[in-house]
Design an enzyme around this catalytic site. Structure first.
Site, short mmCIF file in Angstrom:
data_model
loop_
_atom_site.label_atom_id
_atom_site.label_comp_id
_atom_site.label_asym_id
_atom_site.label_seq_id
_atom_site.Cartn_x
_atom_site.Cartn_y
_atom_site.Cartn_z
N HIS A 142 0.81 -1.22 0.00
CA HIS A 142 0.00 0.00 0.00
C HIS A 142 0.85 1.28 0.00
O HIS A 142 0.46 2.29 -0.57
CB HIS A 142 -0.99 0.01 1.18
CG HIS A 142 -0.36 -0.01 2.53
ND1 HIS A 142 0.08 -1.17 3.12
CD2 HIS A 142 -0.13 0.97 3.43
CE1 HIS A 142 0.57 -0.90 4.32
NE2 HIS A 142 0.45 0.40 4.52
N ASP A 143 2.03 1.23 0.62
CA ASP A 143 2.87 2.43 0.69
C ASP A 143 4.14 2.32 -0.16
O ASP A 143 5.11 3.01 0.10
CB ASP A 143 3.26 2.72 2.15
CG ASP A 143 2.17 3.46 2.91
OD1 ASP A 143 1.31 4.09 2.25
OD2 ASP A 143 2.17 3.41 4.14
N LYS B 130 6.30 5.24 -1.37
CA LYS B 130 7.20 6.01 -0.50
C LYS B 130 8.67 5.88 -0.90
O LYS B 130 9.50 6.68 -0.47
CB LYS B 130 7.02 5.56 0.95
CG LYS B 130 5.72 6.03 1.59
CD LYS B 130 5.64 5.56 3.04
CE LYS B 130 4.36 6.05 3.71
NZ LYS B 130 4.24 5.54 5.11
N ASP C 160 -4.86 -0.18 7.86
CA ASP C 160 -3.66 0.66 7.97
C ASP C 160 -3.77 1.63 9.14
O ASP C 160 -2.85 1.78 9.94
CB ASP C 160 -3.46 1.41 6.66
CG ASP C 160 -2.14 2.16 6.61
OD1 ASP C 160 -1.15 1.70 7.22
OD2 ASP C 160 -2.08 3.23 5.95
N HIS D 4 -5.87 3.76 -0.80
CA HIS D 4 -6.01 3.50 0.63
C HIS D 4 -6.07 4.77 1.48
O HIS D 4 -6.33 4.70 2.68
CB HIS D 4 -4.90 2.57 1.13
CG HIS D 4 -3.53 3.19 1.16
ND1 HIS D 4 -2.79 3.43 0.03
CD2 HIS D 4 -2.75 3.60 2.19
CE1 HIS D 4 -1.62 3.96 0.36
NE2 HIS D 4 -1.58 4.08 1.69
N HIS D 5 -5.82 5.94 0.87
CA HIS D 5 -5.98 7.20 1.61
C HIS D 5 -7.22 7.98 1.16
O HIS D 5 -7.42 9.12 1.59
CB HIS D 5 -4.73 8.08 1.45
CG HIS D 5 -3.59 7.65 2.31
ND1 HIS D 5 -3.63 7.70 3.69
CD2 HIS D 5 -2.37 7.15 1.99
CE1 HIS D 5 -2.49 7.26 4.18
NE2 HIS D 5 -1.70 6.91 3.17
N HIS E 10 2.79 9.73 -2.85
CA HIS E 10 3.19 8.31 -2.82
C HIS E 10 2.06 7.41 -3.33
O HIS E 10 2.31 6.33 -3.83
CB HIS E 10 3.65 7.88 -1.42
CG HIS E 10 2.55 7.57 -0.46
ND1 HIS E 10 1.93 8.53 0.31
CD2 HIS E 10 1.96 6.39 -0.12
CE1 HIS E 10 1.02 7.96 1.09
NE2 HIS E 10 1.01 6.65 0.84
#
Length: 380
Positions: free
Chosen positions: A236-237, A240, A320, A291-292, A265
């Site tokens: 998911h990240d 980054k 998360d 996801h954000h 990201h």
């Protein structure tokens, strides 16, 4: 079920009934690629063919020198040292076993009976091989459910037939599973790379993966789809990796420009993954991008609202945030569970999908078990 089993006596199957079972299950097994699903089908086929109360499919764990079954009617996973018990003896010797009374045989391990209250009487065990003739596991059926309350040579012939077919089918599924496991390991490691750069720990992505799996099942997804989400959620990240350290790990408050860099990201992760022909990476692209996002439309990067946000993104968002709040970091203490619960109630219908939050509370005891099991000692 406790004590001696309550036996529902049945008549032996006719040839026509046997053929129906064989054709039904061999067709299902041939069309299945999930290892666990094939094992379930194998166990059910064996139980129905020889009219046993329970049937287990045992496999060999070469690394741990154990035999294990994840599919045994009435119980969860069982592991025994390689070579022990009826199944171990059968696999080591490469010979089937028919036992009329388990408790009169020194090879019987009664621990599971003691733990579950079940009473094992008659047992039949048949090893099965792969295409090279190597033994890779065994069928084991327990307690014959007919007037003759023990297994016969006819049962041995039938279970051997099932083992011959199912063992060879199982090999190709196990190979497929090995490829999936390798992909999962690579994806998890890539996810950890993204987290390590932002001073997270490797267990963060492992916990998010397990939380996502539990929530997905609670939302009604089938096991294969929930497994897919569990596999990809560690990514998911991943975006980054492209964020400068000076911004990613800035100790003070971010400027508006720096926050925009951080938010990028999600788009970077999506761009890294979206072009793949692999379902795993295409799904990871969805999670990385969404996801954000927030249920009320105030998230990023695209301001999606409600069901415009993919269900994978909505589930991973809850997983998360739950982990971020409940884990201790150098820059913050862990939130007490009561405070997390209050926040999630407040954000139900704002940040988070109400349905996912309802499942979160429903499955909270299991989520807390996972958190405890995967606590990282480095999180101080």
């Amino acid at each position: 079920m406790s004590g001696v089993i309550s036996r529902m006596v049945r008549k032996e199957l006719s040839p026509e009934e046997l053929l129906k079972i064989i054709f039904e299950y061999t067709a299902k097994i041939a069309g299945e690629s999930s290892l666990n699903a094939v094992l379930v089908l194998m166990a059910n086929m064996g139980r129905e063919m020889i009219l046993s109360d329970r049937c287990a499919v045992w496999l060999i764990d070469d690394v741990r020198k154990e035999l294990y079954t994840t599919v045994a009617h009435g119980v969860k996973e069982i592991r025994v040292p390689y070579g022990t018990g009826f199944v171990g003896s059968s696999i080591v010797n490469g010979e089937p076993l028919i036992i009329k009374d388990a408790y009169n045989d020194p090879r019987h391990n009664a621990d599971n009976d003691i733990r579950t209250g079940y009473h094992t009487k008659s047992v039949i065990t048949v090893p099965f091989t792969n295409n090279d003739g190597e033994i890779i596991g065994a069928y084991q059926a327990i307690n014959k459910m007919t007037d003759v309350d023990y297994f016969t040579t006819r049962d041995l012939e039938l279970l051997s037939l099932a083992a011959s077919y199912a063992g060879k089918s199982l090999e190709s599924v196990m190979l497929h599973q090995e490829i999936i496991d390798t992909q999962r390991e690579i994806i998890s490691t890539m996810g950890e790379v993204g987290e390590i750069r932002s001073k997270e720990t490797g267990n963060h992505v492992k916990r998010v993966a397990e939380y996502s799996y539990v929530l997905a099942l609670g939302m009604g997804m089938d096991i294969s789809e929930a497994e897919l989400l569990r596999t990809v959620s560690p990514m998911h990240d991943i975006g980054k990796v492209a964020i400068p350290d000076a911004v990613l790990n800035k100790p003070g408050k971010l400027t508006e420009e720096e926050y925009d860099i951080i938010k990028s990201h999600t788009k970077i992760g999506h761009q890294l993954l979206r072009g793949s022909r692999r379902e795993l990476l295409r799904t990871a692209a969805i999670v990385a991008e969404q996801h954000h996002e927030k249920w009320d439309g105030n998230g990023y990067p695209s301001g999606r609202k409600g069901e415009e946000i993919h269900i994978y993104g909505r589930i991973t968002a809850v997983a998360d945030v739950f982990d971020a709040l409940s884990a201790e970091r150098v820059y913050k203490p862990a939130w007490p569970i009561e405070k997390i619960e209050n926040l999630f109630r407040e954000e139900r219908g704002r940040h988070f999908d109400p349905a996912v939050i309802d499942v979160f509370f429903q499955e909270l005891p299991l989520l807390l078990e996972i958190r405890e099991r995967l606590t990282d000692t480095a999180e101080h």
